[in-house]
Write a protein that holds these residues in place. Structure first.
Motif, PDB file in Angstrom:
ATOM      1  N   ARG A  53       0.692  -1.281   0.001  1.00 51.76           N
ATOM      2  CA  ARG A  53       0.049   0.028   0.041  1.00 51.76           C
ATOM      3  C   ARG A  53       0.813   1.240  -0.100  1.00 51.76           C
ATOM      4  NH1 ARG A  53      -4.446  -1.531   4.451  1.00 51.76           N
ATOM      5  NH2 ARG A  53      -5.749  -2.945   3.173  1.00 51.76           N
ATOM      6  N   SER A  54       1.817   1.216   0.689  1.00 53.04           N
ATOM      7  CA  SER A  54       2.843   2.313   0.912  1.00 53.04           C
ATOM      8  C   SER A  54       3.328   2.681  -0.380  1.00 53.04           C
ATOM      9  CB  SER A  54       3.879   2.327   1.883  1.00 53.04           C
ATOM     10  OG  SER A  54       4.870   1.105   1.423  1.00 53.04           O
TER      11      SER A  54
ATOM     12  N   GLN B  76      -1.713  -1.453  -5.188  1.00 57.61           N
ATOM     13  CA  GLN B  76      -3.071  -1.844  -4.433  1.00 57.61           C
ATOM     14  C   GLN B  76      -3.222  -3.225  -5.154  1.00 57.61           C
ATOM     15  OE1 GLN B  76      -4.235  -0.338  -2.172  1.00 57.61           O
ATOM     16  NE2 GLN B  76      -3.153   1.547  -2.258  1.00 57.61           N
ATOM     17  N   GLY B  77      -3.184  -3.467  -6.225  1.00 56.89           N
ATOM     18  CA  GLY B  77      -3.277  -5.030  -6.648  1.00 56.89           C
ATOM     19  C   GLY B  77      -2.445  -5.933  -5.723  1.00 56.89           C
TER      20      GLY B  77
ATOM     21  N   SER C 240      -3.734  -8.995  -3.319  1.00 55.07           N
ATOM     22  CA  SER C 240      -3.365 -10.409  -3.369  1.00 55.07           C
ATOM     23  C   SER C 240      -2.846 -11.053  -2.136  1.00 55.07           C
ATOM     24  CB  SER C 240      -2.109 -10.419  -4.488  1.00 55.07           C
ATOM     25  OG  SER C 240      -2.405 -10.309  -5.812  1.00 55.07           O
ATOM     26  N   PHE C 241      -2.227 -10.219  -1.304  1.00 56.41           N
ATOM     27  CA  PHE C 241      -1.875 -10.492  -0.048  1.00 56.41           C
ATOM     28  C   PHE C 241      -2.708 -10.656   0.863  1.00 56.41           C
ATOM     29  CE2 PHE C 241       2.516  -8.427  -0.962  1.00 56.41           C
ATOM     30  CZ  PHE C 241       3.080  -9.561  -1.296  1.00 56.41           C
ATOM     31  N   MET C 242      -3.694  -9.781   0.807  1.00 58.06           N
ATOM     32  CA  MET C 242      -5.175 -10.134   1.625  1.00 58.06           C
ATOM     33  C   MET C 242      -6.023 -11.202   1.147  1.00 58.06           C
ATOM     34  SD  MET C 242      -6.608  -8.368   4.139  1.00 58.06           S
ATOM     35  CE  MET C 242      -6.407  -6.377   4.348  1.00 58.06           C
ATOM     36  N   ASN C 243      -5.946 -11.591   0.062  1.00 56.34           N
ATOM     37  CA  ASN C 243      -6.868 -12.500  -0.270  1.00 56.34           C
ATOM     38  C   ASN C 243      -6.191 -13.783   0.195  1.00 56.34           C
ATOM     39  OD1 ASN C 243      -9.222 -13.348  -1.980  1.00 56.34           O
ATOM     40  ND2 ASN C 243      -7.693 -14.594  -3.046  1.00 56.34           N
ATOM     41  N   ALA C 244      -4.807 -13.687   0.048  1.00 58.22           N
ATOM     42  CA  ALA C 244      -4.060 -15.070   0.374  1.00 58.22           C
ATOM     43  C   ALA C 244      -3.987 -15.435   2.074  1.00 58.22           C
ATOM     44  CB  ALA C 244      -2.446 -14.859   0.191  1.00 58.22           C
ATOM     45  N   PHE C 245      -4.293 -14.033   2.707  1.00 59.61           N
ATOM     46  CA  PHE C 245      -4.281 -14.148   4.329  1.00 59.61           C
ATOM     47  C   PHE C 245      -5.837 -15.003   4.291  1.00 59.61           C
ATOM     48  CE2 PHE C 245      -6.623 -12.299   7.698  1.00 59.61           C
ATOM     49  CZ  PHE C 245      -5.734 -12.746   8.644  1.00 59.61           C
ATOM     50  N   PHE C 246      -7.001 -14.320   3.797  1.00 57.91           N
ATOM     51  CA  PHE C 246      -8.335 -14.647   4.061  1.00 57.91           C
ATOM     52  C   PHE C 246      -8.475 -16.012   3.648  1.00 57.91           C
ATOM     53  CE2 PHE C 246     -12.798 -14.487   2.969  1.00 57.91           C
ATOM     54  CZ  PHE C 246     -13.348 -13.966   4.401  1.00 57.91           C
TER      55      PHE C 246
END
Length: 524
Positions: A330-331, A335-336, A340-346
């Motif tokens: 994000r920094s 955003q893509g 991907s990281f957020m989706n992998a976590f979820f």
């Protein structure tokens, strides 16, 4: 030399008479002290007596016990002292001694001096690369021996000898007498790993994981060094594939955990090998390889169902680097990548593991639930558990608090801006208030702080159909990219615990990411 009733009798000419040692470890400790004294007294000491003694000792062990393995370290140090440029000979000597061993960890642990000498060597990069490749090939061979409680498992379960620190000094004395010997011999791991190696009772299995991590990281750095002129995006994609393939072949949980801890405690120990920009590239490659891929040797279904407490440090590290990777992306405005990281976590088993672990400690109805299904919310929840007396982060809890406080200050403005987009997310405050104890005000504030993450995940879900179609319409541009393997939560009670009241996101994932190790085996 003669042995009787477990004792070792040695006739050192320098002693003037025979000396009896109660064990091979005591012989090693005494010999290491004499070696260091001899090297300090003269730049080129006569080591003939040492070599003759340990040659006889090692010839008595066709299948060496753990003590004899460290005797090999000492003997190889004597040989290498006379031929300090013969790294290939050193590798051959150390690997040949355990060629018949059924153990996986002992042969790998023995290679620590090879990695250290390669790191400190002034050899041309191409020659160093060839030797590191030879080490990694040997690692691959040894990895196939990995015992699962069968033959060789007892050997791998051993701990380092108390004399291990003296042997480390023997190998580090050539390069520096002022620095910590463990820092000299293990230059490519962090301070946490070194402290573990110094701890009495540290396992041989952990040392083997450290050696594999150092070899892996050294090869990765050399690949970056040799890629001048290659476009950054192309290089990152190529090295990400190499990293994922290597991790899948090694299937070494300790190695995986050492890599995680390197990322948790920056900077990476590569400052003498890479520029600052190249260090960022290596960090991004490691984020991709460690977060976006579902490795079967890490995600053992039975272990996760049992929420084995021995896995807690590994899962804490996975959670922390996922949190850091999302913030880092994000920094940079990517955003893509962050999605991907957020989706992998979820879709991972990280949330499932922690809720099962916590409920085993306190009981299902005794805990509040996280304010959201995001790494930051889960970290806050675990800090609250720490406050209630549960050991989650250990001595690192204050560092975790500081990190969360910093993130809140940094992301506060962004969270307030996104808060107005109420249609992007949904928080079931009524249901949440019933489960989250009596701190309604605090929970509401925590939920508001997670608004950005909710919006972010909801946006990812809303974009997935269009995003996939657009990528597929681009022809062969992403032909080699495959889907992330989804972790399926079989325990519906855990899903209900997190997802009571639809949060506006589903557990499905269509973000295209590197392969899992199972998929790679199929495609290869």
């Amino acid at each position: 030399m003669a042995a009787a009733a477990g004792s070792i009798v040695v006739d050192f000419p320098s002693m003037g008479s025979a000396c009896c040692f109660p064990s091979l470890e005591s012989l090693l400790r005494d010999s290491a002290s004499r070696f260091l004294a001899a090297v300090s007294a003269a730049p080129d000491p006569d080591l003939t007596n040492f070599r003759s003694l340990f040659s006889r000792v090692l010839n008595t062990y066709p299948d060496p016990p753990l003590e004899a393995v460290w005797a090999v370290w000492f003997f190889s140090a004597l040989s290498f002292h006379d031929s300090p440029d013969d790294l290939r000979g050193l590798l051959h000597l150390l690997s040949a001694f355990t060629a018949s061993s059924q153990s996986a960890a002992k042969p790998l642990a023995l290679l620590a001096p090879v990695i250290s000498e390669l790191f400190h060597s002034a050899k041309p990069r191409r020659e160093t690369e060839a030797l590191v490749e030879a080490v990694l090939s040997y690692v691959s061979i040894c990895s196939s021996r990995a015992p699962a409680g069968g033959e060789g498992a007892s050997a791998d379960a051993g701990g380092l000898l108390p004399a291990f620190g003296e042997l480390v000094k023997v190998w580090s004395v050539r390069h520096s007498r002022d620095r910590c010997p463990f820092q000299v011999l293990f230059p490519l791991v962090g301070e946490d790993a070194r402290r573990e190696l110094m701890r009495e009772g540290c396992s041989v299995v952990f040392l083997a994981g450290v050696v594999v991590a150092e070899a892996f990281l050294l090869r990765l750095c050399l690949k970056v060094q040799g890629a001048a002129g290659v476009p950054r995006a192309e290089l990152q994609k190529e090295l990400r594939i190499w990293a994922v393939s290597s991790i899948s072949v090694f299937q070494n949980k300790q190695f995986f955990e050492v890599l995680l801890n390197m990322l948790v405690n920056p900077p990476l120990p590569v400052y003498s090998l890479l520029s600052a920009d190249d260090e960022i590239l290596v960090r991004d490659i490691l984020y991709d390889a460690l977060i976006l891929v579902d490795y079967s040797f890490i995600n053992k279904g039975a272990e996760v169902d049992q929420a084995d407490s021995s896995l807690l440090p590994l899962f804490v590290s996975r959670l922390l680097i996922t949190h850091d990777a999302i913030n880092d992306a994000r920094s940079k405005g990517d955003q893509g990548r962050a999605m991907s990281f957020m989706n992998a976590f979820f879709t991972s088993n990280i949330p499932t593991y922690f809720v099962k672990w916590a409920t085993r400690q306190a009981g299902f109805n005794q805990l509040s639930k996280p304010a959201a299904i995001t790494p930051q919310a889960l970290l806050k929840w675990l800090v609250e558990l720490e406050d209630k007396g549960f050991r989650v982060f250990g001595d690192n809890v204050s560092r975790i608090r500081e990190r969360l406080m910093y993130d809140e200050r940094r992301n506060g403005y962004q969270s307030r801006m996104i808060h107005s987009d109420a249609d992007l997310f949904f928080i079931d405050k009524q249901n949440g208030g019933e489960v989250m104890d009596t701190r309604a005000g605090e929970d509401e504030e925590a939920a508001e702080m997670e608004t950005a993450d909710y919006a972010f995940m909801a946006a990812a879900q809303s974009m997935k159909t269009n995003g996939m179609r657009k990528r597929k319409d681009c022809g062969t541009e992403d032909a080699n990219v495959v889907k992330f393997v989804k972790y399926k939560v079989e325990d519906s009670s855990v899903k209900d615990y997190f997802l009571s009241g639809n949060n506006g996101v589903s557990s499905g994932s269509e973000v295209e990411n590197p392969q899992s190790d199972d998929e790679m085996e199929e495609t290869n």
